[in-house]
Design a protein around this motif. Structure first.
Motif, short mmCIF file in Angstrom:
data_model
loop_
_atom_site.label_atom_id
_atom_site.label_comp_id
_atom_site.label_asym_id
_atom_site.label_seq_id
_atom_site.Cartn_x
_atom_site.Cartn_y
_atom_site.Cartn_z
N GLU A 1 36.01 16.70 -1.49
CA GLU A 1 36.79 16.62 -0.26
C GLU A 1 37.13 15.18 0.08
O GLU A 1 38.25 14.88 0.49
CB GLU A 1 36.01 17.23 0.91
CG GLU A 1 36.05 18.73 0.95
CD GLU A 1 35.33 19.29 2.15
OE1 GLU A 1 35.19 18.57 3.16
OE2 GLU A 1 34.88 20.45 2.08
N GLU A 2 36.18 14.25 -0.09
CA GLU A 2 36.45 12.84 0.18
C GLU A 2 37.51 12.30 -0.78
O GLU A 2 38.35 11.51 -0.37
CB GLU A 2 35.16 12.03 0.06
CG GLU A 2 34.20 12.27 1.18
CD GLU A 2 32.87 11.54 0.96
OE1 GLU A 2 32.80 10.68 0.06
OE2 GLU A 2 31.93 11.85 1.70
N GLY A 3 37.46 12.75 -2.02
CA GLY A 3 38.46 12.31 -3.01
C GLY A 3 39.84 12.84 -2.66
O GLY A 3 40.85 12.14 -2.85
N ILE A 4 39.92 14.04 -2.11
CA ILE A 4 41.21 14.61 -1.73
C ILE A 4 41.76 13.90 -0.51
O ILE A 4 42.95 13.63 -0.43
CB ILE A 4 41.05 16.13 -1.45
CG1 ILE A 4 40.75 16.86 -2.76
CG2 ILE A 4 42.30 16.68 -0.81
CD1 ILE A 4 40.42 18.33 -2.59
N ARG A 5 40.90 13.55 0.42
CA ARG A 5 41.34 12.87 1.65
C ARG A 5 41.83 11.45 1.36
O ARG A 5 42.69 10.94 2.03
CB ARG A 5 40.20 12.80 2.65
CG ARG A 5 39.85 14.11 3.25
CD ARG A 5 38.73 13.97 4.25
NE ARG A 5 38.18 15.27 4.59
CZ ARG A 5 37.03 15.45 5.17
NH1 ARG A 5 36.28 14.41 5.49
NH2 ARG A 5 36.60 16.66 5.45
N ALA A 6 41.23 10.81 0.37
CA ALA A 6 41.56 9.41 0.11
C ALA A 6 42.89 9.25 -0.58
O ALA A 6 43.76 9.91 -0.71
CB ALA A 6 40.50 8.80 -0.78
N GLU B 1 26.73 21.35 -2.42
CA GLU B 1 27.22 20.76 -1.17
C GLU B 1 27.67 19.31 -1.39
O GLU B 1 28.72 18.89 -0.90
CB GLU B 1 26.11 20.77 -0.10
CG GLU B 1 26.21 21.89 0.88
CD GLU B 1 25.13 21.76 1.95
OE1 GLU B 1 24.98 20.68 2.55
OE2 GLU B 1 24.44 22.76 2.16
N ILE B 2 26.86 18.56 -2.11
CA ILE B 2 27.19 17.16 -2.36
C ILE B 2 28.46 17.05 -3.21
O ILE B 2 29.34 16.22 -2.94
CB ILE B 2 26.00 16.44 -3.03
CG1 ILE B 2 24.85 16.36 -2.03
CG2 ILE B 2 26.40 15.06 -3.54
CD1 ILE B 2 23.55 15.94 -2.63
N ILE B 3 28.57 17.91 -4.21
CA ILE B 3 29.77 17.91 -5.05
C ILE B 3 30.99 18.27 -4.22
O ILE B 3 32.05 17.64 -4.34
CB ILE B 3 29.59 18.86 -6.25
CG1 ILE B 3 28.54 18.29 -7.21
CG2 ILE B 3 30.91 19.09 -6.97
CD1 ILE B 3 28.12 19.24 -8.31
N ASP B 4 30.85 19.29 -3.38
CA ASP B 4 31.98 19.70 -2.53
C ASP B 4 32.41 18.58 -1.59
O ASP B 4 33.60 18.33 -1.42
CB ASP B 4 31.62 20.95 -1.73
CG ASP B 4 31.48 22.19 -2.60
OD1 ASP B 4 31.95 22.17 -3.76
OD2 ASP B 4 30.88 23.19 -2.12
N SER B 5 31.44 17.90 -0.98
CA SER B 5 31.81 16.80 -0.07
C SER B 5 32.44 15.65 -0.85
O SER B 5 33.36 15.00 -0.37
CB SER B 5 30.60 16.33 0.72
OG SER B 5 29.64 15.73 -0.13
N TYR B 6 31.98 15.40 -2.07
CA TYR B 6 32.56 14.37 -2.93
C TYR B 6 34.02 14.70 -3.26
O TYR B 6 34.91 13.84 -3.19
CB TYR B 6 31.74 14.22 -4.21
CG TYR B 6 32.37 13.35 -5.26
CD1 TYR B 6 32.42 11.97 -5.12
CD2 TYR B 6 32.93 13.92 -6.42
CE1 TYR B 6 33.00 11.17 -6.09
CE2 TYR B 6 33.50 13.12 -7.39
CZ TYR B 6 33.54 11.75 -7.23
OH TYR B 6 34.13 10.97 -8.18
N ASN C 1 23.36 10.00 -8.26
CA ASN C 1 23.05 10.61 -9.56
C ASN C 1 23.79 11.93 -9.73
O ASN C 1 24.29 12.23 -10.82
CB ASN C 1 21.55 10.83 -9.71
CG ASN C 1 20.79 9.56 -9.93
OD1 ASN C 1 21.35 8.56 -10.37
ND2 ASN C 1 19.50 9.56 -9.62
N ILE C 2 23.85 12.72 -8.68
CA ILE C 2 24.56 14.01 -8.75
C ILE C 2 26.03 13.78 -9.05
O ILE C 2 26.61 14.44 -9.93
CB ILE C 2 24.37 14.79 -7.43
CG1 ILE C 2 22.93 15.27 -7.30
CG2 ILE C 2 25.35 15.97 -7.36
CD1 ILE C 2 22.58 15.84 -5.95
N ILE C 3 26.64 12.85 -8.34
CA ILE C 3 28.07 12.58 -8.54
C ILE C 3 28.32 12.04 -9.95
O ILE C 3 29.28 12.44 -10.62
CB ILE C 3 28.59 11.61 -7.46
CG1 ILE C 3 28.56 12.32 -6.11
CG2 ILE C 3 29.99 11.12 -7.79
CD1 ILE C 3 28.79 11.43 -4.92
N THR C 4 27.43 11.17 -10.42
CA THR C 4 27.58 10.62 -11.78
C THR C 4 27.49 11.73 -12.83
O THR C 4 28.34 11.80 -13.74
CB THR C 4 26.49 9.56 -12.05
OG1 THR C 4 26.59 8.53 -11.07
CG2 THR C 4 26.64 8.97 -13.44
#
Length: 119
Positions: free
Chosen positions: A114-119, A107-112, A80-83
């Motif tokens: 970071e995962e998008g940058i890594r992918a 924190e959740i947004i930041d990890s989201y 829900n946060i990411i959406t």
């Protein structure tokens, strides 16, 4: 003769004032000592109270608030946060809407991100 009387009165007065000045210093030293003792007593009391609080927290198994907030965030909340974030809502708005701490949302947004940058 009058001169000797005046001189002796002045001399006695000087001696009395000199003795009085020593007693005043002792009173100040006593006041400083009492203040130091009071300060130590207050410090000990605060330390004892903090130790008691730690003991009670241990007995009642009270965790830190941050740990509780992170436990609240389930996978559904993360989704829900990411959406909401991708729809353009601010961190504070998401936090209020989902009733989750702003720090956890961030924190959740930041990890989201970071995962998008890594992918």
């Amino acid at each position: 003769m009058e001169l000797w009387i005046v001189a002796s009165v002045l001399f006695v007065s000087a001696v009395l004032v000199f003795i009085y000045s020593f007693t005043q210093k002792q009173e100040k030293e006593q006041a400083y000592k009492e203040l130091e003792d009071f300060s130590l007593t207050v410090t000990r009391t605060v330390y004892d109270l903090s130790e008691r609080v730690k003991t009670l927290e241990t007995e009642l198994q009270v965790d830190d608030q941050e740990d509780d907030l992170h436990k609240q965030v389930t996978q559904l909340n993360k989704d829900n946060i990411i959406t909401l974030f991708t729809k353009g809502f601010s961190t504070e708005t998401i936090s209020k809407q989902l009733r989750i701490a702003s720090a956890s949302v961030q924190e959740i947004i930041d990890s989201y991100i970071e995962e998008g940058i890594r992918a």
